[in-house]
Scaffold this motif. Structure first.
Motif, PDB file in Angstrom:
ATOM      1  N   GLU A   1       0.819  -1.212   0.000  1.00  0.00           N
ATOM      2  CA  GLU A   1       0.000   0.000   0.000  1.00  0.00           C
ATOM      3  C   GLU A   1       0.859   1.271   0.000  1.00  0.00           C
ATOM      4  O   GLU A   1       0.539   2.233  -0.697  1.00  0.00           O
ATOM      5  N   ASP A   2       1.943   1.280   0.755  1.00  0.00           N
ATOM      6  CA  ASP A   2       2.818   2.456   0.745  1.00  0.00           C
ATOM      7  C   ASP A   2       3.596   2.556  -0.564  1.00  0.00           C
ATOM      8  O   ASP A   2       3.871   3.661  -1.041  1.00  0.00           O
ATOM      9  N   ARG A   3       3.931   1.407  -1.121  1.00  0.00           N
ATOM     10  CA  ARG A   3       4.624   1.419  -2.406  1.00  0.00           C
ATOM     11  C   ARG A   3       3.742   1.988  -3.503  1.00  0.00           C
ATOM     12  O   ARG A   3       4.213   2.683  -4.403  1.00  0.00           O
ATOM     13  N   ALA A   4       2.430   1.735  -3.430  1.00  0.00           N
ATOM     14  CA  ALA A   4       1.492   2.300  -4.396  1.00  0.00           C
ATOM     15  C   ALA A   4       1.489   3.826  -4.313  1.00  0.00           C
ATOM     16  O   ALA A   4       1.448   4.508  -5.339  1.00  0.00           O
ATOM     17  N   ALA A   5       1.557   4.358  -3.113  1.00  0.00           N
ATOM     18  CA  ALA A   5       1.593   5.818  -2.947  1.00  0.00           C
ATOM     19  C   ALA A   5       2.883   6.409  -3.503  1.00  0.00           C
ATOM     20  O   ALA A   5       2.864   7.455  -4.147  1.00  0.00           O
ATOM     21  N   HIS A   6       3.993   5.743  -3.268  1.00  0.00           N
ATOM     22  CA  HIS A   6       5.268   6.256  -3.762  1.00  0.00           C
ATOM     23  C   HIS A   6       5.345   6.226  -5.285  1.00  0.00           C
ATOM     24  O   HIS A   6       5.817   7.183  -5.906  1.00  0.00           O
ATOM     25  N   ILE A   7       4.894   5.145  -5.877  1.00  0.00           N
ATOM     26  CA  ILE A   7       4.919   5.057  -7.340  1.00  0.00           C
ATOM     27  C   ILE A   7       3.923   6.037  -7.943  1.00  0.00           C
ATOM     28  O   ILE A   7       4.206   6.682  -8.958  1.00  0.00           O
ATOM     29  N   GLY A   8       2.756   6.188  -7.324  1.00  0.00           N
ATOM     30  CA  GLY A   8       1.778   7.152  -7.812  1.00  0.00           C
ATOM     31  C   GLY A   8       2.270   8.586  -7.710  1.00  0.00           C
ATOM     32  O   GLY A   8       2.078   9.391  -8.621  1.00  0.00           O
ATOM     33  N   ALA A   9       2.917   8.900  -6.613  1.00  0.00           N
ATOM     34  CA  ALA A   9       3.451  10.255  -6.441  1.00  0.00           C
ATOM     35  C   ALA A   9       4.628  10.524  -7.377  1.00  0.00           C
ATOM     36  O   ALA A   9       4.871  11.671  -7.757  1.00  0.00           O
TER      37      ALA A   9
END
Length: 82
Positions: free
Chosen positions: A21-29
């Motif tokens: 879930e945190d990796r999704a935020a980092h890649i999205g950002a």
């Protein structure tokens, strides 16, 4: 789009939402600078490559959709994984 989702789910060790879930935020950002660089009629990418803004608009929309999907994925897994 496929590359972002492959990077999201690679090496997640079982697929638990807390691991990606945190990796999704980092890649999205990380997609935000690409979206901003491709926005507008006279953008930096068009100046460097010589490709018109009509063709680059397709990349702009695709990268913004990936960003939106990944950030929604992050938010929903955070919300339901409380």
């Amino acid at each position: 789009m496929a590359v972002c989702f492959i990077l999201l789910f690679v090496d997640t060790k079982g697929g638990k939402p807390s691991l990606w879930e945190d990796r999704a935020a980092h890649i999205g950002a990380s997609q935000v600078p690409i979206v901003v660089a491709l926005a507008g009629k006279n953008n930096i990418v068009s100046l460097l490559t010589g490709i018109g803004h009509e063709r680059l608009n397709i990349l702009h929309r695709a990268s913004s959709r990936v960003c939106l999907l990944l950030l929604w994925l992050h938010a929903l897994t955070r919300y339901f994984n409380v």
